[in-house]
Design an enzyme around this catalytic site. Structure first.
Site, PDB file in Angstrom:
ATOM      1  N   VAL A   1      -1.887  -7.588  -3.596  1.00  9.08           N
ATOM      2  CA  VAL A   1      -1.446  -8.701  -2.747  1.00  9.08           C
ATOM      3  C   VAL A   1      -2.688  -9.474  -2.318  1.00  9.08           C
ATOM      4  O   VAL A   1      -3.630  -8.902  -1.785  1.00  9.08           O
ATOM      5  CB  VAL A   1      -0.668  -8.183  -1.517  1.00  9.08           C
ATOM      6  CG1 VAL A   1      -0.331  -9.329  -0.573  1.00  9.08           C
ATOM      7  CG2 VAL A   1       0.599  -7.468  -1.961  1.00  9.08           C
TER       8      VAL A   1
ATOM      9  N   GLY B   1      -0.376   4.353   0.301  1.00 10.30           N
ATOM     10  CA  GLY B   1      -1.232   5.448   0.775  1.00 10.30           C
ATOM     11  C   GLY B   1      -0.453   6.310   1.765  1.00 10.30           C
ATOM     12  O   GLY B   1       0.776   6.326   1.778  1.00 10.30           O
ATOM     13  N   PHE B   2      -1.188   7.006   2.626  1.00  8.60           N
ATOM     14  CA  PHE B   2      -0.549   7.932   3.569  1.00  8.60           C
ATOM     15  C   PHE B   2       0.428   7.196   4.479  1.00  8.60           C
ATOM     16  O   PHE B   2       1.505   7.692   4.773  1.00  8.60           O
ATOM     17  CB  PHE B   2      -1.605   8.643   4.409  1.00  8.60           C
ATOM     18  CG  PHE B   2      -2.328   9.713   3.656  1.00  8.60           C
ATOM     19  CD1 PHE B   2      -1.783  10.988   3.545  1.00  8.60           C
ATOM     20  CD2 PHE B   2      -3.536   9.454   3.033  1.00  8.60           C
ATOM     21  CE1 PHE B   2      -2.448  11.979   2.838  1.00  8.60           C
ATOM     22  CE2 PHE B   2      -4.208  10.440   2.324  1.00  8.60           C
ATOM     23  CZ  PHE B   2      -3.657  11.708   2.226  1.00  8.60           C
ATOM     24  N   GLY B   3       0.052   6.016   4.952  1.00  4.06           N
ATOM     25  CA  GLY B   3       0.934   5.263   5.829  1.00  4.06           C
ATOM     26  C   GLY B   3       2.146   4.753   5.071  1.00  4.06           C
ATOM     27  O   GLY B   3       3.294   4.989   5.461  1.00  4.06           O
TER      28      GLY B   3
ATOM     29  N   ALA C   1      -6.126  10.804   7.883  1.00  3.28           N
ATOM     30  CA  ALA C   1      -4.762  10.699   7.358  1.00  3.28           C
ATOM     31  C   ALA C   1      -3.684  10.792   8.446  1.00  3.28           C
ATOM     32  O   ALA C   1      -2.659  10.110   8.368  1.00  3.28           O
ATOM     33  CB  ALA C   1      -4.545  11.782   6.299  1.00  3.28           C
ATOM     34  N   GLN C   2      -3.914  11.623   9.469  1.00  3.48           N
ATOM     35  CA  GLN C   2      -2.832  11.882  10.434  1.00  3.48           C
ATOM     36  C   GLN C   2      -2.319  10.633  11.174  1.00  3.48           C
ATOM     37  O   GLN C   2      -1.108  10.453  11.269  1.00  3.48           O
ATOM     38  CB  GLN C   2      -3.262  12.966  11.432  1.00  3.48           C
ATOM     39  CG  GLN C   2      -2.948  14.380  10.942  1.00  3.48           C
ATOM     40  CD  GLN C   2      -1.476  14.609  10.616  1.00  3.48           C
ATOM     41  OE1 GLN C   2      -0.585  14.116  11.296  1.00  3.48           O
ATOM     42  NE2 GLN C   2      -1.210  15.336   9.546  1.00  3.48           N
TER      43      GLN C   2
ATOM     44  N   GLY D   1       0.812  -1.220   0.000  1.00  3.85           N
ATOM     45  CA  GLY D   1       0.000   0.000   0.000  1.00  3.85           C
ATOM     46  C   GLY D   1       0.837   1.257   0.000  1.00  3.85           C
ATOM     47  O   GLY D   1       1.671   1.455   0.883  1.00  3.85           O
TER      48      GLY D   1
ATOM     49  N   ASP E   1      -5.248   3.249   8.484  1.00  8.08           N
ATOM     50  CA  ASP E   1      -6.657   2.857   8.652  1.00  8.08           C
ATOM     51  C   ASP E   1      -6.845   1.377   8.959  1.00  8.08           C
ATOM     52  O   ASP E   1      -7.810   0.986   9.610  1.00  8.08           O
ATOM     53  CB  ASP E   1      -7.429   3.152   7.357  1.00  8.08           C
ATOM     54  CG  ASP E   1      -7.829   4.612   7.253  1.00  8.08           C
ATOM     55  OD1 ASP E   1      -7.503   5.383   8.170  1.00  8.08           O
ATOM     56  OD2 ASP E   1      -8.457   4.979   6.239  1.00  8.08           O
TER      57      ASP E   1
ATOM     58  N   GLU F   1     -19.281  17.196   2.166  1.00  5.16           N
ATOM     59  CA  GLU F   1     -18.543  17.951   1.154  1.00  5.16           C
ATOM     60  C   GLU F   1     -19.132  17.721  -0.239  1.00  5.16           C
ATOM     61  O   GLU F   1     -19.229  18.643  -1.050  1.00  5.16           O
ATOM     62  CB  GLU F   1     -17.047  17.580   1.228  1.00  5.16           C
ATOM     63  CG  GLU F   1     -16.431  18.133   2.509  1.00  5.16           C
ATOM     64  CD  GLU F   1     -15.035  17.621   2.861  1.00  5.16           C
ATOM     65  OE1 GLU F   1     -14.479  18.112   3.847  1.00  5.16           O
ATOM     66  OE2 GLU F   1     -14.509  16.733   2.176  1.00  5.16           O
TER      67      GLU F   1
HETATM   68  C1  LIG Z   1     -13.365  10.089   0.016  1.00  3.02           C
HETATM   69  C2  LIG Z   1     -12.480  10.199   1.218  1.00  3.02           C
HETATM   70  C3  LIG Z   1     -12.309  11.411   1.856  1.00  3.02           C
HETATM   71  C4  LIG Z   1     -11.478  11.530   2.961  1.00  3.02           C
HETATM   72  N1  LIG Z   1     -11.315  12.761   3.558  1.00  3.02           N
HETATM   73  C5  LIG Z   1     -10.414  12.902   4.562  1.00  3.02           C
HETATM   74  C6  LIG Z   1     -10.133  14.178   5.113  1.00  3.02           C
HETATM   75  O1  LIG Z   1     -10.719  15.186   4.716  1.00  3.02           O
HETATM   76  N2  LIG Z   1      -9.175  14.260   6.093  1.00  3.02           N
HETATM   77  C7  LIG Z   1      -8.496  13.163   6.539  1.00  3.02           C
HETATM   78  O2  LIG Z   1      -7.603  13.288   7.384  1.00  3.02           O
HETATM   79  N3  LIG Z   1      -8.774  11.936   6.045  1.00  3.02           N
HETATM   80  C8  LIG Z   1      -9.695  11.783   5.075  1.00  3.02           C
HETATM   81  N4  LIG Z   1      -9.956  10.551   4.555  1.00  3.02           N
HETATM   82  C9  LIG Z   1      -9.331   9.374   5.182  1.00  3.02           C
HETATM   83  C10 LIG Z   1      -7.888   9.230   4.765  1.00  3.02           C
HETATM   84  O3  LIG Z   1      -7.769   9.316   3.360  1.00  3.02           O
HETATM   85  C11 LIG Z   1      -7.387   7.880   5.271  1.00  3.02           C
HETATM   86  O4  LIG Z   1      -7.479   7.892   6.681  1.00  3.02           O
HETATM   87  C12 LIG Z   1      -5.964   7.614   4.839  1.00  3.02           C
HETATM   88  O5  LIG Z   1      -5.899   7.536   3.446  1.00  3.02           O
HETATM   89  C13 LIG Z   1      -5.424   6.336   5.485  1.00  3.02           C
HETATM   90  O6  LIG Z   1      -4.161   6.056   4.975  1.00  3.02           O
HETATM   91  P1  LIG Z   1      -3.702   4.557   4.732  1.00  3.02           P
HETATM   92  O7  LIG Z   1      -2.274   4.621   4.303  1.00  3.02           O
HETATM   93  O8  LIG Z   1      -4.062   3.740   5.899  1.00  3.02           O
HETATM   94  O9  LIG Z   1      -4.620   4.044   3.528  1.00  3.02           O
HETATM   95  P2  LIG Z   1      -4.788   4.612   2.054  1.00  3.02           P
HETATM   96  O10 LIG Z   1      -4.305   6.002   1.947  1.00  3.02           O
HETATM   97  O11 LIG Z   1      -6.207   4.348   1.680  1.00  3.02           O
HETATM   98  O12 LIG Z   1      -3.839   3.690   1.180  1.00  3.02           O
HETATM   99  C14 LIG Z   1      -4.058   2.316   1.034  1.00  3.02           C
HETATM  100  C15 LIG Z   1      -3.295   1.846  -0.198  1.00  3.02           C
HETATM  101  O13 LIG Z   1      -3.255   0.434  -0.187  1.00  3.02           O
HETATM  102  C16 LIG Z   1      -3.504  -0.063  -1.500  1.00  3.02           C
HETATM  103  N5  LIG Z   1      -4.040  -1.413  -1.337  1.00  3.02           N
HETATM  104  C17 LIG Z   1      -5.147  -1.800  -0.666  1.00  3.02           C
HETATM  105  N6  LIG Z   1      -5.274  -3.133  -0.696  1.00  3.02           N
HETATM  106  C18 LIG Z   1      -4.229  -3.611  -1.410  1.00  3.02           C
HETATM  107  C19 LIG Z   1      -3.806  -4.915  -1.797  1.00  3.02           C
HETATM  108  N7  LIG Z   1      -4.481  -6.019  -1.430  1.00  3.02           N
HETATM  109  N8  LIG Z   1      -2.680  -5.034  -2.546  1.00  3.02           N
HETATM  110  C20 LIG Z   1      -1.987  -3.944  -2.943  1.00  3.02           C
HETATM  111  N9  LIG Z   1      -2.349  -2.683  -2.596  1.00  3.02           N
HETATM  112  C21 LIG Z   1      -3.441  -2.523  -1.835  1.00  3.02           C
HETATM  113  C22 LIG Z   1      -4.492   0.939  -2.073  1.00  3.02           C
HETATM  114  O14 LIG Z   1      -4.466   0.911  -3.491  1.00  3.02           O
HETATM  115  C23 LIG Z   1      -3.959   2.257  -1.500  1.00  3.02           C
HETATM  116  O15 LIG Z   1      -3.015   2.865  -2.351  1.00  3.02           O
HETATM  117  C24 LIG Z   1     -10.789  10.400   3.448  1.00  3.02           C
HETATM  118  C25 LIG Z   1     -10.950   9.163   2.806  1.00  3.02           C
HETATM  119  C26 LIG Z   1     -11.784   9.067   1.702  1.00  3.02           C
HETATM  120  C27 LIG Z   1     -11.935   7.741   1.002  1.00  3.02           C
END
Ligand SMILES: Cc1cc2nc3c(=O)[nH]c(=O)nc-3n(C[C@H](O)[C@H](O)[C@H](O)COP(=O)(O)OP(=O)(O)OC[C@H]3O[C@@H](n4cnc5c(N)ncnc54)[C@H](O)[C@@H]3O)c2cc1C
Length: 448
Positions: free
Chosen positions: A93, A25-27, A330-331, A23, A313, A184
């Site tokens: 994965v 994403g933010f993490g 995100a934080q 992943g 998350d 929003e």
């Molecule tokens: C529409 C929306 C609006 C939001 N608004 C806000 C906001 O205003 N403020 C705020 O702080 N937070 C907001 N959030 C929440 C914030 O985006 C999440 O808390 C944050 O993205 C969590 O980060 P993460 O790294 O855990 O997951 P993510 O950023 O979601 O990243 C997960 C990554 O894992 C990848 N992945 C998943 N499963 C697999 C797999 N099996 N194999 C390979 N790759 C995989 C995905 O493609 C993705 O790139 C919002 C979320 C959404 C969906």
């Protein structure tokens, strides 16, 4: 023809400890960015080739921003000019084997020394298959583009019918979930109804366009303070959005939304922003999963494993201050990613790891032009213009990539003065929602 058997992950062998991050994403990006150096080989696996900035996804769905400006290619972030021994592969994965220390993908297995699961969440339909089949989720870029096209198809079709019932159902928009995404999206639709649609579609009476925001709890923005919820409700109502609180959507067949208690709304558009659940990966023991997320200790180590970590998350970390885990924003993902990179460096040196302590920097939501709410540390609650400016500033600064910051900022300045939503484009095969074609589209991109 592409022979999939001839593909493999093709990661070079290494004598360094290999960190596999699932992943970007933010993490995920925050762990990877800080592992730069000579100590590790870093492999990032993601099913999409970009880091998505989800807080602005609703603006893509409502024609405010181009998708490219909220996404940053992962290979660009971690190119060989910036990073040694970093390897990105575009794969999903499917499972993990903690005994063999491997992850399993469609194109083969990969061994790890340390595994970081940062897969975030997926849409939660709470088991309602009918809603899942017919609603529009808003969780990924293809979802937002699909919704954008659908919205403008509804307006086009509303301009082509004299049937009042059909036109009303095309002009009724139901958004389920009064969290930030729902609020929003509703606000952006209301802005569009006021400033754009009447001139784009002069033959349509937009006083008949209804935006319903349906929330199961007794207030909008439940994760924020009651003060912010109250202000938001007033802003939404002033913008002509019909807010239904304590209301649960029980069914949606693509044409009629049914609210618990029997109320029915004829609508061709139901946006599902009502919940998410952890994007779990098979292979971890059942005890490691709690509340649909992965149970971790204060070092983000998955229960029962020293070398598997979960962050963001997908991670459920119970502390005295956060007995239900950290908020799904995100934080926590950013902060856990940063700390984990330090802890991995400590681990290979045999040093003690540091416990995670979440620093709550507050929360923000935007409702419309000059209208936002902010809960800031120190029990400070802002509303209106100041909160709106804070929201704009925080979101531009948080975007990844200088180009994205510039494009988003210039878009917003342009829109502020012209009231224009520039990307009112229908770009998808001409499918109506709720039908087989749309289902196939969702399946093809594995978008659940
Ligand atoms: C529409 C929306 C609006 C939001 N608004 C806000 C906001 O205003 N403020 C705020 O702080 N937070 C907001 N959030 C929440 C914030 O985006 C999440 O808390 C944050 O993205 C969590 O980060 P993460 O790294 O855990 O997951 P993510 O950023 O979601 O990243 C997960 C990554 O894992 C990848 N992945 C998943 N499963 C697999 C797999 N099996 N194999 C390979 N790759 C995989 C995905 O493609 C993705 O790139 C919002 C979320 C959404 C969906």
């Amino acid at each position: 023809m592409l022979d999939i058997d001839k593909l493999s992950l093709n990661i070079p062998d290494t004598t360094k400890p290999r960190v596999v991050i699932i992943g970007g994403g933010f993490g995920g990006i925050n762990v990877a960015q800080r592992l730069k150096g000579k100590d590790f080989q870093v492999v990032m696996l993601d099913r999409q080739n970009y880091h998505g900035f989800w807080p602005l996804l609703y603006q893509v769905a409502t024609a405010g921003l181009e998708p490219d400006s909220i996404a940053e290619p992962l290979r660009k972030m971690f190119g060989s000019d910036k990073f040694d021994d970093f390897h990105f592969r575009l794969v999903k994965v499917n499972s993990v084997n903690p005994i063999a220390k491997t992850v399993h993908t469609l194109v083969g297995d990969l061994s790890y020394d340390y595994l970081v699961i940062a897969t975030g969440t997926k849409t939660n339909y709470f088991g309602n298959e009918e809603v899942k089949k017919n609603a529009f989720p808003l969780k990924q870029v293809p979802h937002a583009l699909n919704l954008r096209s659908h919205l403008f198809q509804c307006f086009e079709q509303a301009s082509m019918t004299a049937d009042p019932e059909l036109q009303q159902s095309l002009l009724n928009f139901v958004i389920v979930g009064g969290g930030p995404t729902g609020v929003e999206t509703a606000g952006a639709l209301a802005e569009m109804r006021k400033h754009i649609l009447p001139t784009d579609y002069p033959g349509v009476d937009f006083s008949r366009m209804n935006i319903f925001l349906v929330e199961g709890m007794d207030r909008v923005l439940p994760p924020m303070s009651p003060e912010s919820s109250k202000k938001t409700l007033k802003y939404l109502q002033d913008m002509g959005i019909i807010v239904k609180l304590n209301a649960l959507v029980e069914g949606y067949d693509g044409y009629v939304a049914t609210i618990k208690g029997g109320e029915k709304i004829q609508t061709q558009t139901l946006v599902w922003a009502a919940g998410v659940q952890g994007a779990l990966i098979e292979g971890l023991p059942a005890e490691a999963v709690e509340r649909g997320r992965i149970h971790v200790n204060r070092y983000n180590q998955v229960l029962g494993f020293d070398n598997i970590f979960a962050i963001g998350d997908i991670a459920f970390m119970k502390t005295d201050k956060w007995p239900k885990g950290h908020p799904g924003v995100a934080q926590p993902a950013i902060q856990q990613g940063k700390l984990l990179s330090k802890n991995l460096k400590r681990l290979i040196k045999g040093e003690e790891m540091e416990e995670f302590e979440y620093v709550d920097k507050g929360s923000l939501a935007i409702i419309g032009r000059n209208q936002a709410v902010a809960d800031l540390p120190g029990n400070i609650h802002l509303g209106g213009f100041f909160a709106w400016m804070t929201w704009l500033f925080v979101h531009v600064m948080a975007l990844v990539g200088f180009r994205n910051k510039l494009v988003v900022l210039s878009n917003w300045v342009y829109r502020f003065f012209t009231y224009e939503n520039g990307t009112r484009l229908i770009i998808r095969p001409f499918v109506r929602k709720g039908d087989k074609a749309r289902r196939d589209f969702v399946n093809k991109y594995d978008m659940e």
